[in-house]
Design a protein around this motif. Sequence first.
Motif, PDB file in Angstrom:
ATOM      1  N   LYS A   1      -6.928  46.412  35.153  1.00 49.00           N
ATOM      2  CA  LYS A   1      -7.818  47.553  35.326  1.00 49.00           C
ATOM      3  C   LYS A   1      -8.202  48.063  33.953  1.00 49.00           C
TER       4      LYS A   1
ATOM      5  N   SER B   1      -8.516  41.004  40.021  1.00 48.90           N
ATOM      6  CA  SER B   1      -7.329  40.242  40.373  1.00 48.90           C
ATOM      7  C   SER B   1      -7.671  38.763  40.308  1.00 48.90           C
ATOM      8  N   ARG B   2      -6.720  37.982  39.827  1.00 47.47           N
ATOM      9  CA  ARG B   2      -6.943  36.547  39.699  1.00 47.47           C
ATOM     10  C   ARG B   2      -5.664  35.817  40.099  1.00 47.47           C
ATOM     11  N   ASP B   3      -5.799  34.858  41.014  1.00 43.62           N
ATOM     12  CA  ASP B   3      -4.674  34.016  41.401  1.00 43.62           C
ATOM     13  C   ASP B   3      -4.702  32.734  40.581  1.00 43.62           C
TER      14      ASP B   3
ATOM     15  N   VAL C   1      -0.091  35.957  40.177  1.00 43.91           N
ATOM     16  CA  VAL C   1      -1.136  36.905  40.542  1.00 43.91           C
ATOM     17  C   VAL C   1      -1.325  37.819  39.336  1.00 43.91           C
ATOM     18  N   ASN C   2      -2.503  37.769  38.728  1.00 47.35           N
ATOM     19  CA  ASN C   2      -2.821  38.584  37.558  1.00 47.35           C
ATOM     20  C   ASN C   2      -3.737  39.725  37.982  1.00 47.35           C
ATOM     21  N   LYS C   3      -3.316  40.954  37.747  1.00 47.79           N
ATOM     22  CA  LYS C   3      -4.120  42.119  38.105  1.00 47.79           C
ATOM     23  C   LYS C   3      -4.441  42.912  36.842  1.00 47.79           C
TER      24      LYS C   3
ATOM     25  N   ASN D   1      -3.620  39.024  29.269  1.00 52.96           N
ATOM     26  CA  ASN D   1      -4.713  38.595  30.131  1.00 52.96           C
ATOM     27  C   ASN D   1      -6.057  39.126  29.648  1.00 52.96           C
TER      28      ASN D   1
ATOM     29  N   LYS E   1      -1.021  43.730  35.092  1.00 53.88           N
ATOM     30  CA  LYS E   1       0.230  43.431  35.796  1.00 53.88           C
ATOM     31  C   LYS E   1       0.203  41.985  36.252  1.00 53.88           C
ATOM     32  N   ASN E   2       1.331  41.304  36.073  1.00 55.25           N
ATOM     33  CA  ASN E   2       1.429  39.897  36.445  1.00 55.25           C
ATOM     34  C   ASN E   2       2.665  39.666  37.298  1.00 55.25           C
TER      35      ASN E   2
ATOM     36  N   GLU F   1       4.135  43.547  32.569  1.00 56.01           N
ATOM     37  CA  GLU F   1       3.113  44.594  32.541  1.00 56.01           C
ATOM     38  C   GLU F   1       2.719  44.864  31.097  1.00 56.01           C
TER      39      GLU F   1
ATOM     40  N   ASN G   1     -11.179  47.206  38.761  1.00 58.39           N
ATOM     41  CA  ASN G   1      -9.965  46.610  39.317  1.00 58.39           C
ATOM     42  C   ASN G   1     -10.232  45.128  39.584  1.00 58.39           C
TER      43      ASN G   1
END
Length: 613
Positions: free
Chosen positions: A337, A347-349, A333-335, A104, A307-308, A287, A345
Motif C-alpha cells: 500500500k 497484491s501479487r501472488d 503473497v505480496n501485499k 517489493n 507485507k509478505n 513486513e 492497495n
Amino acid sequence: MDIKRSLVLLFSSYGCFLFGQEKTIDTVYIFDNQMNKVKLFHKVNTLNPEDLEKNSTNLSDALRFQTSIYIKENGRGAVSSPSFRGTSAGHTAFVWNGININSNFLGQGDVNNIPLFGYDELEIKAGGGSVQYGSSAIGGSIHLNNNLDFNRGFKASLYSEISSFDTYNNFAKASFSNEKFSFKVSGNYFISQNDYEVPEFKTGNEGYINRNGRYYNTSMNVGISYKIAPQQTISWQNQVFDGSQHYPIFAENGNKTKYNAQTLRSLISWDINKNKFANSLKAAYTEDNFQYFGDILKPKESGAEGKNYIFKNDFNYFITPKINFNVIGEFQVNKGKGYQSGIGNISRDMGSAAGLIKYFVTENLRFEAGVKKDFVEDISSPVLYSFSGKWHPLKWYNAGVNVSKNFKIPSFNDLYWEKGGNPDLIPETSINVDMDHEFSFGDFKITLSPYYMDVKNYINWLPTSSGYWAAFNTFKVEIYGLESQILFNKTFGKHDIKLNAGYTYSKSTNKETGNQMVYVPIHKAYGNIDYQYSFLKVYVQGLFNGLTYTTTDEKRADAIDPYFVMNTGVSATLLKKYTLGFKVNNITNTVYQTVSYYPMPKRNYSIFATLNF
C-alpha cells in the motif's frame, strides 16, 4: 487462483542436504540449509561477528572494506546500495535465514537499513543464484544467517562503543541451550549526530559540513529451537528493526528532510533429518514500512507498507549413495500500500518450483544441475536453469564452473508508481558463466574467478515527452571481469597472522553505447591483516577504489576520482572476559566520495569494550 492450485502439490516436503548416509543428532541448527549445498559448488566468503566489529559503523562499511562489493553510500549512514561484479543495486539478493528480503517496492535492499549486528555469520556468494534464492540473485547474494546451538549452557556478552561525531553503539546478546532446547536473544542500539566536516570539499564558498546527517537504528533478534524428537526440530527466528536517516543539506538554512524505516521478519521451521532424506517446512512473515518527510517537523509526504506471506518447502533424497535429488517449492503473497505515490492497495501472488540433482562421481568430482519455473501473477517469467561442477584433480588445485540463467522481476514501483509505472514490463534476465580456480600453497590459498554476464531487458527510468519519468525495458548490459582473493593463516607459538585480500576487475558496458555503467568502478582492491599475540590483537584494513563514472557518457569531469583509505585498530583481552579496544578509521585522512557530492568522513576515532559472561 490458478497459481495456488498449480503449486498446492509442492508443499509436501522441505529439507536440508545430507553429506553422507549416516547422520548423528545435530548440535547446531542452521536456518539457511540451502547454503550448505551451495558451498559444495560455489565459493562463499564468510564474515563472523569479530569481523563485523572492525567496521561497526554500519553494514556498508563491513562490506566495503572486507568484500569485493562496491558500496554506493550517500554519505555516512545514509541511503546505501551495492554493486556486485559490475551489476546494479537491484541485482543483489539479500537473504535472511534462507528467505529473500529485497523490498517489493524498490526491488533491492538498502544496506544501511539492514542491521549489522545480531547474526552468527554474514556470507557473500558471487554469481547467479536465482534457482535457489529467487529474484535479483544475478550479480550475487548476501546472506544474513542465525544459528542455534545445543548443549552449550548459558552465554552472554555486551559490546559498547563511543566514536567521533557523537556516535554511540551498544549491542548485547545472550543464549542458553541444553540437549533439547536452544534460545538466543540480542539487541542493538546505534545513534550518531554524524556532523562531520570535510573542509577540502567545497560546497559553494565553504567546506562541506554534514548538516542534518543524524541517524539512528535499533534492532532485536530472538531465536528458539526445540527438538521434539531425536531427528525432528521446530525452530523460530524473529527480527525487528527501526531506523531513521536524516538527509544531509548543503546550506545552514536548507530544508531538512528524513527517511524512517521499520521492518519485521518472523520465520518458523519444522525440520526432519533421516538417513536418506531430509524434510523441512518453513513459513515466514515479513513486513517493510517506510516514510519520507519533506520537512522533519511536518507529517510524512510519502511512504509505503509492504507485507509478505511466504511458504517454502525443500525435500532432499539420496536415490543412491552418489545421487541426491532436491525439490524446492515456494509460494508467496505480496501485499503493498503506497502513500502519495499513486500506488493503492495491491497484491501479487508468486510461486516457484525447482528441482536439482547432484551426482558425486568420485570424492574429488561432483556435478549439479537445476531447473526452476516461477509463477508470478500478471507477469510472464522465464524458465531458469543452473549447472555447476567441482573438480579436485590435484592436492593443491581445485576447479569449479558455473552456468546459470537468472532473473529480476519488476518491483511495485516499476509497475504501479503514478506517473511512470509500467504494467507491461517484463523481467530482466541474465546468462551467467563463471569459474573458480583455487590454488593452495602451504598457508596460502589463492582464488581466481573469471566471470561473464549478459543482462537483457534492463529496467530503466527515463524522461518522457510528457515531462515525467517512466519505467521501460531498455538496453542490454555485457559484464566480464576477474575476481581474485588471497587468504593466509599462520600460527606459531603465541603468534597468529591472518590475511584476507582481494582484487576485482569489472568491465560493465551498455551494449548500445559501449560505455561503462554508472557507479561501477573498473578496479577495486581491499585487504585485511590481523595479528594476535597472546591477549593482544591488531588489525589493518586497506581499500583502493578506481575511477568511477557517474554519467552515462563517461564524462571525466563528473567522475569520482580513485581513492585509497586505511583503517586500523588494537584491542587487549584480559581474563578471557574483558576486552578494551581503540580504532582509527581513515588513518590516511583521505577526502573521498562513493556518491557524487556526498563526501565520507576524514580521520575519526572510536573506543570500545566487550564483556563476556
